[in-house]
Design a protein around this motif. Structure first.
Motif, mmCIF file in Angstrom:
data_model
loop_
_atom_site.group_PDB
_atom_site.id
_atom_site.type_symbol
_atom_site.label_atom_id
_atom_site.label_comp_id
_atom_site.label_asym_id
_atom_site.label_seq_id
_atom_site.Cartn_x
_atom_site.Cartn_y
_atom_site.Cartn_z
ATOM 1 N N VAL A 66 43.212 46.445 26.701
ATOM 2 C CA VAL A 66 43.713 45.738 25.534
ATOM 3 C C VAL A 66 43.668 46.668 24.324
ATOM 4 N N VAL A 90 47.154 45.674 33.271
ATOM 5 C CA VAL A 90 46.259 45.077 34.254
ATOM 6 C C VAL A 90 46.425 45.882 35.537
ATOM 7 N N VAL A 129 41.414 45.681 32.965
ATOM 8 C CA VAL A 129 42.353 45.186 31.969
ATOM 9 C C VAL A 129 42.194 46.048 30.720
ATOM 10 N N THR A 174 39.545 40.529 31.735
ATOM 11 C CA THR A 174 40.200 40.287 30.449
ATOM 12 C C THR A 174 39.170 39.899 29.395
ATOM 13 N N VAL A 182 46.899 42.340 25.352
ATOM 14 C CA VAL A 182 46.746 42.849 26.714
ATOM 15 C C VAL A 182 47.874 43.845 26.973
#
Length: 106
Positions: free
Chosen positions: A46, A55, A44, A78, A52
């Motif tokens: 960010v 993915v 993930v 995450t 975010v």
């Protein structure tokens, strides 16, 4: 009069620190951190502002009979990425407040 001069000097320093911190926060928006889980099976990405952005799930981890595991890996990746974003923020903004005891900041 000396106390007033010290106060003015402190206010100037605070304004300078605030400007630098605002600049760092803007830079954080452009930063990217990755969190992973399952030995890299889920990644993930960010931003430094904890948005975010991406993915990636490796095909090998997709098992229709074990969706719970995939969900757990996504959550773990995450959380890993968000922790790294927090660390990046603390590192970047903390250098401007190091040694200062300001209520509500780092």
């Amino acid at each position: 009069m000396r106390g007033n001069n010290n106060m003015q000097q402190m206010m100037k320093q605070m304004q300078k620190m605030q400007k630098k911190m605002t600049e760092e926060q803007e830079k954080l928006k452009e930063e990217r951190v990755e969190g992973t889980a399952g030995g890299g099976m889920v990644t993930v990405t960010v931003s430094g502002h904890k948005e975010v952005l991406d993915v990636v799930v490796k095909e090998d981890v997709v098992d229709p009979d074990d969706v719970d595991m995939l969900q757990d890996l996504i959550v773990a990746a995450t959380n890993d990425a968000l922790t790294k974003a927090d660390e990046l923020t603390s590192e970047r903004l903390g250098k401007h407040t190091k040694g200062m005891n300001i209520p509500g900041m780092m």
